[in-house]
Write a protein that holds these residues in place. Structure first.
Motif, PDB file in Angstrom:
ATOM      1  N   ALA A 125      41.169  44.724  39.761  1.00  0.00           N
ATOM      2  CA  ALA A 125      42.048  45.308  41.080  1.00  0.00           C
ATOM      3  C   ALA A 125      41.608  44.968  42.167  1.00  0.00           C
ATOM      4  CB  ALA A 125      42.065  46.579  40.553  1.00  0.00           C
ATOM      5  N   ASP A 126      40.378  45.414  42.477  1.00  0.00           N
ATOM      6  CA  ASP A 126      39.564  45.051  43.843  1.00  0.00           C
ATOM      7  C   ASP A 126      39.571  43.670  44.058  1.00  0.00           C
ATOM      8  OD1 ASP A 126      36.798  47.686  43.568  1.00  0.00           O
ATOM      9  OD2 ASP A 126      39.033  47.827  43.920  1.00  0.00           O
TER      10      ASP A 126
ATOM     11  N   LYS B 193      34.917  54.786  39.310  1.00  0.00           N
ATOM     12  CA  LYS B 193      35.233  55.458  40.885  1.00  0.00           C
ATOM     13  C   LYS B 193      35.460  54.488  41.753  1.00  0.00           C
ATOM     14  CE  LYS B 193      31.689  57.256  43.424  1.00  0.00           C
ATOM     15  NZ  LYS B 193      30.803  57.981  44.121  1.00  0.00           N
ATOM     16  N   GLY B 194      34.923  53.399  41.659  1.00  0.00           N
ATOM     17  CA  GLY B 194      35.166  52.430  42.832  1.00  0.00           C
ATOM     18  C   GLY B 194      36.722  51.854  42.898  1.00  0.00           C
ATOM     19  N   SER B 195      36.944  51.451  41.459  1.00  0.00           N
ATOM     20  CA  SER B 195      38.448  50.894  41.377  1.00  0.00           C
ATOM     21  C   SER B 195      39.516  51.876  41.685  1.00  0.00           C
ATOM     22  CB  SER B 195      38.770  50.294  39.935  1.00  0.00           C
ATOM     23  OG  SER B 195      37.780  49.475  39.586  1.00  0.00           O
TER      24      SER B 195
ATOM     25  N   GLU C 239      51.174  44.416  40.334  1.00  0.00           N
ATOM     26  CA  GLU C 239      50.018  43.557  39.855  1.00  0.00           C
ATOM     27  C   GLU C 239      48.946  44.086  39.926  1.00  0.00           C
ATOM     28  OE1 GLU C 239      52.323  39.224  40.756  1.00  0.00           O
ATOM     29  OE2 GLU C 239      50.724  39.952  42.101  1.00  0.00           O
ATOM     30  N   VAL C 240      48.295  44.780  41.064  1.00  0.00           N
ATOM     31  CA  VAL C 240      47.145  45.467  41.228  1.00  0.00           C
ATOM     32  C   VAL C 240      46.980  46.681  40.355  1.00  0.00           C
ATOM     33  CG1 VAL C 240      45.814  46.630  42.815  1.00  0.00           C
ATOM     34  CG2 VAL C 240      47.133  44.694  43.620  1.00  0.00           C
TER      35      VAL C 240
ATOM     36  N   LEU D  31      46.441  45.630  36.844  1.00  0.00           N
ATOM     37  CA  LEU D  31      44.941  45.129  36.634  1.00  0.00           C
ATOM     38  C   LEU D  31      43.999  46.395  36.716  1.00  0.00           C
ATOM     39  CD1 LEU D  31      44.907  42.161  39.181  1.00  0.00           C
ATOM     40  CD2 LEU D  31      44.472  42.009  36.651  1.00  0.00           C
ATOM     41  N   PHE D  32      44.403  47.490  37.264  1.00  0.00           N
ATOM     42  CA  PHE D  32      43.607  48.386  37.372  1.00  0.00           C
ATOM     43  C   PHE D  32      43.753  49.192  36.117  1.00  0.00           C
ATOM     44  CE2 PHE D  32      41.751  52.555  38.657  1.00  0.00           C
ATOM     45  CZ  PHE D  32      42.543  53.513  38.247  1.00  0.00           C
TER      46      PHE D  32
ATOM     47  N   HIS E 210      31.941  51.393  51.664  1.00  0.00           N
ATOM     48  CA  HIS E 210      32.885  51.885  50.884  1.00  0.00           C
ATOM     49  C   HIS E 210      33.561  53.156  51.307  1.00  0.00           C
ATOM     50  CE1 HIS E 210      35.603  52.176  47.622  1.00  0.00           C
ATOM     51  NE2 HIS E 210      35.019  51.376  46.677  1.00  0.00           N
TER      52      HIS E 210
ATOM     53  N   GLU F 205      44.073  47.853  33.209  1.00  0.00           N
ATOM     54  CA  GLU F 205      43.514  47.007  32.178  1.00  0.00           C
ATOM     55  C   GLU F 205      41.857  47.512  32.550  1.00  0.00           C
ATOM     56  OE1 GLU F 205      46.387  43.188  32.086  1.00  0.00           O
ATOM     57  OE2 GLU F 205      44.589  42.953  32.805  1.00  0.00           O
ATOM     58  N   ASP F 206      41.505  47.411  33.740  1.00  0.00           N
ATOM     59  CA  ASP F 206      39.813  47.789  34.130  1.00  0.00           C
ATOM     60  C   ASP F 206      39.581  49.261  33.526  1.00  0.00           C
ATOM     61  OD1 ASP F 206      39.691  46.450  37.617  1.00  0.00           O
ATOM     62  OD2 ASP F 206      39.691  45.499  35.599  1.00  0.00           O
TER      63      ASP F 206
ATOM     64  N   SER G 161      35.593  43.832  39.342  1.00  0.00           N
ATOM     65  CA  SER G 161      36.821  44.559  39.086  1.00  0.00           C
ATOM     66  C   SER G 161      38.019  43.728  39.440  1.00  0.00           C
ATOM     67  CB  SER G 161      36.841  45.953  40.134  1.00  0.00           C
ATOM     68  OG  SER G 161      38.241  46.415  40.330  1.00  0.00           O
TER      69      SER G 161
ATOM     70  N   GLN H 172      31.773  52.089  38.434  1.00  0.00           N
ATOM     71  CA  GLN H 172      32.878  51.028  38.600  1.00  0.00           C
ATOM     72  C   GLN H 172      34.118  51.542  38.582  1.00  0.00           C
ATOM     73  OE1 GLN H 172      32.313  47.417  36.113  1.00  0.00           O
ATOM     74  NE2 GLN H 172      34.353  46.781  36.781  1.00  0.00           N
TER      75      GLN H 172
ATOM     76  N   SER I  39      39.995  52.482  45.304  1.00  0.00           N
ATOM     77  CA  SER I  39      40.547  51.275  45.600  1.00  0.00           C
ATOM     78  C   SER I  39      42.083  51.282  45.861  1.00  0.00           C
ATOM     79  CB  SER I  39      40.197  49.956  45.422  1.00  0.00           C
ATOM     80  OG  SER I  39      38.713  49.649  45.666  1.00  0.00           O
ATOM     81  N   ILE I  40      42.681  51.754  44.600  1.00  0.00           N
ATOM     82  CA  ILE I  40      44.024  51.845  44.738  1.00  0.00           C
ATOM     83  C   ILE I  40      44.510  53.164  44.861  1.00  0.00           C
ATOM     84  CG2 ILE I  40      44.062  50.266  42.842  1.00  0.00           C
ATOM     85  CD1 ILE I  40      45.311  52.500  41.193  1.00  0.00           C
TER      86      ILE I  40
ATOM     87  N   LYS J  54      41.809  41.544  43.450  1.00  0.00           N
ATOM     88  CA  LYS J  54      43.229  40.896  43.959  1.00  0.00           C
ATOM     89  C   LYS J  54      43.391  41.571  45.158  1.00  0.00           C
ATOM     90  CE  LYS J  54      47.736  40.431  42.295  1.00  0.00           C
ATOM     91  NZ  LYS J  54      47.774  38.889  42.273  1.00  0.00           N
ATOM     92  N   ILE J  55      42.948  42.800  45.464  1.00  0.00           N
ATOM     93  CA  ILE J  55      43.295  43.525  46.724  1.00  0.00           C
ATOM     94  C   ILE J  55      42.549  42.736  47.847  1.00  0.00           C
ATOM     95  CG2 ILE J  55      42.654  45.490  48.149  1.00  0.00           C
ATOM     96  CD1 ILE J  55      43.162  47.074  45.588  1.00  0.00           C
TER      97      ILE J  55
END
Lengths: 126, 153
Positions: free
Chosen positions: A26-27, B84-86, B45-46, B49-50, A124, B52-53, A24, B82, B89-90, A29-30
């Motif tokens: 985004a992940d 769900k995870g991303s 930026e994050v 990216l999210f 997580h 795009e993911d 991922s 995946q 995270s944000i 980058k974090i």
């Protein structure tokens, strides 16, 4: 996973180089940002294959990058974090590098006991 | 009220509504805390990216679900996992919640259920994208008018 990862680090006098593996973007980058805030040098790659390339384990000459710690997502397409761990432990050049596997699932039963004492699990917050 | 104060007021109200309506949760707040002068565009930026993911994963799910010869539910599930995870995270709470409901449909190999969830996740992603882009535009306007972006506790 990214937030929990940041809590693992205490800053030492020498800058640690951490290789973060996560499919991922985004992940990744974090994690990279958390590592930098913790005074680590961070390299983020998006797959196990790329990680092996970076470490110089894909048959090419050793890359010369000095990696002190590897943090990897568990479930990734292609190569899982566990498969990456196995490849790293099979290599004489890299087997000393500690590997941290991150997962939101209970993956303990999937991990070979042989590797158990070289793994730290972070759960997580999902 | 001058222009900057008006914009700042709008920003605070809009952000507060995003939390109140469950579009973002505390994890989004944590992301803000990672942004500073050395990394001033970190959140944008994050989030970019999210998105795009998201698009990539939603496309994967759609392709897998339209296979007439037989849907590979494991593949759909992997993409949902995946996402769900991303989204966790944000702090994209609504997107994450749809993913939580989505996984049992994959496990039950329920194609209709999966298609409904896919529709929902696509909807939540679009709405969130719109809302955050509006928020980022507000930020740009505040900065352009010489103001600073209010910090919301």
């Amino acid at each position: 996973m990214a937030v929990a990862a940041g809590e693992v680090f205490a800053s030492g006098s020498q800058e640690l180089h951490v290789l973060a593996v996560d499919d991922s973007n985004a992940d990744g980058k974090i994690i990279e940002r958390l590592l930098k805030i913790s005074s680590c040098k961070a390299t983020a790659v998006e797959s196990g294959i790329r990680a092996l390339q970076f470490l110089g384990l894909d048959g090419e000459k050793h890359s010369g990058y000095n990696v002190n710690l590897i943090m990897t997502d568990y479930s990734m397409p292609g190569m899982t974090g566990y498969e990456l761990l196995k490849k790293i432990k099979e290599s004489s050049a890299c087997r000393q590098i500690p590997v941290v596997i991150m997962s939101s699932e209970n993956i303990l039963t999937r991990i070979d006991r042989y590797f158990f004492n070289s793994i730290i699990f972070l759960l997580h917050r999902v | 009220m001058d222009v900057v104060s008006q914009l700042q007021r709008q920003f605070v109200d809009y952000t507060t509504s995003l939390y109140r309506e469950g579009f973002v949760d505390d994890q989004y707040t944590q992301l803000q805390k990672l942004q500073d002068e050395s990394s001033p565009d970190f959140v944008v930026e994050v989030v970019t990216l999210f998105f795009e993911d998201c698009e990539k994963l939603i496309n994967n799910m759609a392709r897998a679900l339209e296979q007439q010869q037989g849907v590979d539910f494991k593949q759909v599930d992997a993409s949902v996992h995946q996402l769900k995870g991303s989204s966790s995270s944000i702090g994209a709470m609504r997107v994450k919640n749809v993913c939580v409901a989505f996984r049992p449909c994959c496990e039950a190999q329920n194609r209709e259920g999966c298609l409904r969830c896919l529709q929902q996740v696509t909807h939540e992603y679009s709405v969130l994208k719109n809302k955050l882009q509006t928020l980022f535009r507000l930020e740009q306007q505040i900065v352009a008018a010489g103001g600073s972006i209010p910090v919301i506790e």
